[in-house]
Design a protein around this motif. Structure first.
Motif: not given
Length: 268
Positions: A189-195, A201-215
């Motif tokens: 959405r306009p003005g918001t950010l994405s990371v 934890t990546s590759g252990v309990t969370t997906y190894a390649a990436n995760r995303s976060l909306q701000v």
């Protein structure tokens, strides 16, 4: 947090999680994709889509045989149809019966990705494992805009593919007494950010390649709320038929962010 705030925090997260799972399980969402096809100037026919598909200077073209048709923008088309030049990260969704045939451009390449509701991956989907939401993973940070957006090249889930995003600025925040910085891209959405990020934890309990976060959009003074409880998997966590971007090198956090979505059952 007070008991009331804790309850509201949990309810808000539950609502976010339920909506995210609903989108994932949509009849024409990413879990419905049955193939990823790279187009060139040579017409190609695919088992899960009508027509012969090709691309060139004038854009993507499909040649439909007698008895084949697509619905484009509410109109039924037959014979030869041109979709024109599709912009980078753009997608069109012509319909073919109960399926849609995504026509898109990723990393400078034209592709089609048929999406069939009966795809077993979608039909069997029961939700994504996730950490219980915890307020300790909510940080107040500050957004600093770059003088000019910085073109940032990142890798992709598909080997040999690259994506280029304009990074408008960076986020600085503190967790457990340590300061961290993340390069931010523009959000949905306009003005918001994405990371895009990885962590310990990546590759252990969370997906190894990436995760995303909306701000959400920063306040006037640049203040932002960074809630890692809403760290979400990208489609490549579920299917090899996605072209998701990888995080820039500086977004590989050295700490374990034990929050948000975990490795999908489909990858377990």
């Amino acid at each position: 947090m007070t008991a009331v705030h804790t309850t509201t925090f949990r309810q808000d997260w539950d609502s976010w999680y339920a909506e995210h799972q609903r989108v994932l399980g949509d009849p024409h969402g990413f879990l419905a994709i049955t193939s990823l096809n790279w187009l060139d100037e040579n017409p190609q026919r695919f088992d899960d889509a009508p027509g012969e598909w090709s691309t060139g200077p004038e854009g993507v073209v499909v040649d439909l045989a007698p008895g084949e048709e697509l619905v484009v923008g509410g109109n039924t088309v037959t014979g030869r149809h041109s979709f024109g030049v599709i912009p980078e990260r753009g997608s069109l969704y012509p319909e073919a019966g109960d399926a849609v045939i995504e026509v898109a451009k990723r990393g400078g390449h034209d592709i089609i990705r048929p999406r069939h509701p009966e795809n077993p991956l979608r039909v069997a989907f029961e939700g994504t494992p996730a950490y219980d939401p915890d307020p300790r993973w909510v940080a107040t940070g500050r957004y600093t805009a770059f003088d000019e957006p910085r073109p940032t090249t990142v890798g992709a889930a598909v080997e040999g593919l690259q994506h280029v995003y304009d990074a408008p600025g960076e986020l600085r925040f503190t967790l457990d007494g340590n300061e961290y910085t993340l390069t931010a891209f523009n959000g949905y959405r306009p003005g918001t950010l994405s990371v895009l990020f990885t962590d310990a934890t990546s590759g252990v309990t969370t997906y190894a390649a990436n995760r995303s976060l909306q701000v959400d959009a920063p306040d006037e003074d640049g203040t932002v709320t960074i809630d890692f409880n809403r760290a979400a998997n990208l489609p490549c966590a579920y299917t090899d038929l996605a072209t998701c971007p990888l995080p820039p090198a500086e977004n590989r956090l050295p700490i374990a962010i034990e929050a948000g979505e975990k490795i999908p059952t489909e990858r377990g």
